[in-house]
Design a protein around this motif. Structure first.
Motif, PDB file in Angstrom:
ATOM      1  N   ASP A   1       0.867  -1.170   0.000  1.00 33.84           N
ATOM      2  CA  ASP A   1       0.000   0.000   0.000  1.00 33.84           C
ATOM      3  C   ASP A   1       0.911   1.229   0.000  1.00 33.84           C
ATOM      4  OD1 ASP A   1      -1.841   1.985   0.351  1.00 33.84           O
ATOM      5  OD2 ASP A   1      -2.979   0.929   1.923  1.00 33.84           O
TER       6      ASP A   1
ATOM      7  N   LEU B   1       1.146   4.106   2.597  1.00 34.61           N
ATOM      8  CA  LEU B   1       1.763   3.924   3.907  1.00 34.61           C
ATOM      9  C   LEU B   1       3.278   4.078   3.867  1.00 34.61           C
ATOM     10  CD1 LEU B   1      -0.292   0.804   5.109  1.00 34.61           C
ATOM     11  CD2 LEU B   1      -0.718   3.212   5.614  1.00 34.61           C
TER      12      LEU B   1
ATOM     13  N   ARG C   1      -8.100   1.409  10.204  1.00 39.03           N
ATOM     14  CA  ARG C   1      -7.933   2.666   9.467  1.00 39.03           C
ATOM     15  C   ARG C   1      -7.226   2.496   8.131  1.00 39.03           C
ATOM     16  NH1 ARG C   1      -5.737   6.493  14.464  1.00 39.03           N
ATOM     17  NH2 ARG C   1      -7.458   6.013  15.928  1.00 39.03           N
ATOM     18  N   ILE C   2      -6.714   1.330   7.862  1.00 35.34           N
ATOM     19  CA  ILE C   2      -6.021   1.115   6.593  1.00 35.34           C
ATOM     20  C   ILE C   2      -6.751   0.036   5.794  1.00 35.34           C
ATOM     21  CG2 ILE C   2      -3.806   1.770   7.617  1.00 35.34           C
ATOM     22  CD1 ILE C   2      -3.058  -1.196   7.678  1.00 35.34           C
TER      23      ILE C   2
END
Length: 376
Positions: A14, A17, A38-39
């Protein structure tokens, strides 16, 4: 259905991040699993799973690591229960081959692609997998099986595959793991086979008991029979209700047959060879009764108290028939040559003492020989 305890490890990238390792002073950060809310993370599920659970003692068994280039490593400790079509004809020495399927619950193959760890390393150029994942040696991605109930797990025989399946109108990317399972027989030997052998051997004890001891022999036979039934019911617990007989069913039926046959053997002994009544035997010279011509052994005028007193005085009318070298004397008491007493040995019992053990051993040798040859 089968169950196994595993460490399920996933890895994805991702780019949102990513961070500067110089500012963080480390190339990988260890974060709390609460950040998972949250991700983004893949919605992985077990396609043929049933009743799987996450270990949460003392805290949820999850691990999350994020590297500087946005690579996310995620690990969970799970107990997976999955459906498997099993053949129980050789139970409990059977071997099964089960399949575990993994895929995305909502994303099709255009949005999410699953790869096994070794497959990702070999085809990294096709999917743009960065070197940090390919060259990672401390991340054991994929499966690590720690325990399986009733089965022996052999990781060297596990086969991994990658395929696509049509779910509804969408094509989903699927991972499959073929697991060879070999059932461990130790539990069944201790709980089913050894008690059954002991129950059958216990039923043979009646062949050495006096044939006139009817309560003892019948009680022993019925106890062995009920014990065999109890062991049979215990062996079926936890086993699916299949429409065919398993190897253990056949074994328990063999044991039940021998126990029931031992009970029938005494019925034959009692019917064909019983001679008189051991409790109150009759004298041979009944024509000259010793009670003063009052008729039977007890006499019409004797009460129970008088009979008890006569017995205590040693009246020969209440003494058991004895066999010995007394010849024809002794007041008409029979010798061993003339009449077989109630303690004499039955020819059926003598034959059963040899026939039953030999036939049971022969049947068991054939049983185990056929069972293991069928699995080879």
């Amino acid at each position: 259905m089968y169950a196994m305890e595993i460490y399920f490890r996933q890895c994805w990238i991702d780019k949102r991040l990513r961070f500067d390792p110089a500012d963080a002073r480390q190339k990988e950060i260890k974060v709390s699993v609460s950040i998972l809310r949250r991700i983004w993370r893949p919605d992985t599920y077990f396609v043929n799973g049933k009743g799987s659970r996450l270990h949460e003692i003392t805290v949820p068994n999850k691990l999350l690591r994020i590297q500087a280039d946005g690579t996310v490593f995620f690990s969970m400790r799970l107990t997976v229960k999955a459906l498997c079509h099993m053949d129980f004809r050789r139970f409990p020495v059977d071997s099964q081959t089960c399949l575990l399927m993994i895929g995305s619950f909502a994303y099709d193959s255009r949005n999410l692609v699953y790869l096994w760890w070794e497959e990702a390393r070999l085809s990294s150029h096709l999917y743009g997998i960065p070197p940090t994942i390919v060259n990672s040696s401390n991340k054991n991605l994929g499966f690590e099986v720690t325990a399986m109930a009733q089965f022996l797990f052999r990781p060297d025989l596990v086969q991994f595959s990658h395929s696509e399946a049509l779910v509804g109108k969408e094509v989903r990317n699927m991972l499959s793991m073929t697991i060879p399972l070999e059932r461990m027989i130790g539990f069944y030997v201790l709980q089913i086979y050894l008690p059954s052998y002991m129950t059958v051997a216990m039923s043979w004890v009646s062949f050495w008991i006096n044939r006139e001891a009817t309560p003892a022999r019948v009680t022993l036979g019925i106890t062995a029979l009920l014990t065999s039934v109890t062991i049979t019911l215990t062996g079926r617990m936890g086993l699916p209700k299949v429409p065919y007989a398993t190897a253990m069913d056949i074994f328990l039926l063999i044991c039940f047959f021998f126990v029931f046959s031992a009970l029938l053997e005494y019925a034959g002994v009692n019917y064909f060879t019983k001679a008189g009544n051991v409790e109150i035997p009759r004298r041979i010279d009944d024509a000259t009764p010793a009670n003063g011509g009052r008729g039977g052994v007890h006499g019409d005028g004797n009460s129970c108290l008088r009979m008890f007193a006569d017995c205590l005085r040693g009246d020969r009318r209440y003494a058991p028939i004895r066999s010995g070298g007394g010849g024809g004397g002794g007041g008409g008491w029979p010798s061993s040559e003339s009449v077989s007493g109630p303690n004499s040995e039955s020819k059926i019992d003598r034959a059963a003492r040899c026939l039953f053990p030999v036939s049971f051993v022969a049947v068991n040798m054939a049983y185990w020989l056929v069972l293991f040859r069928a699995g080879s």
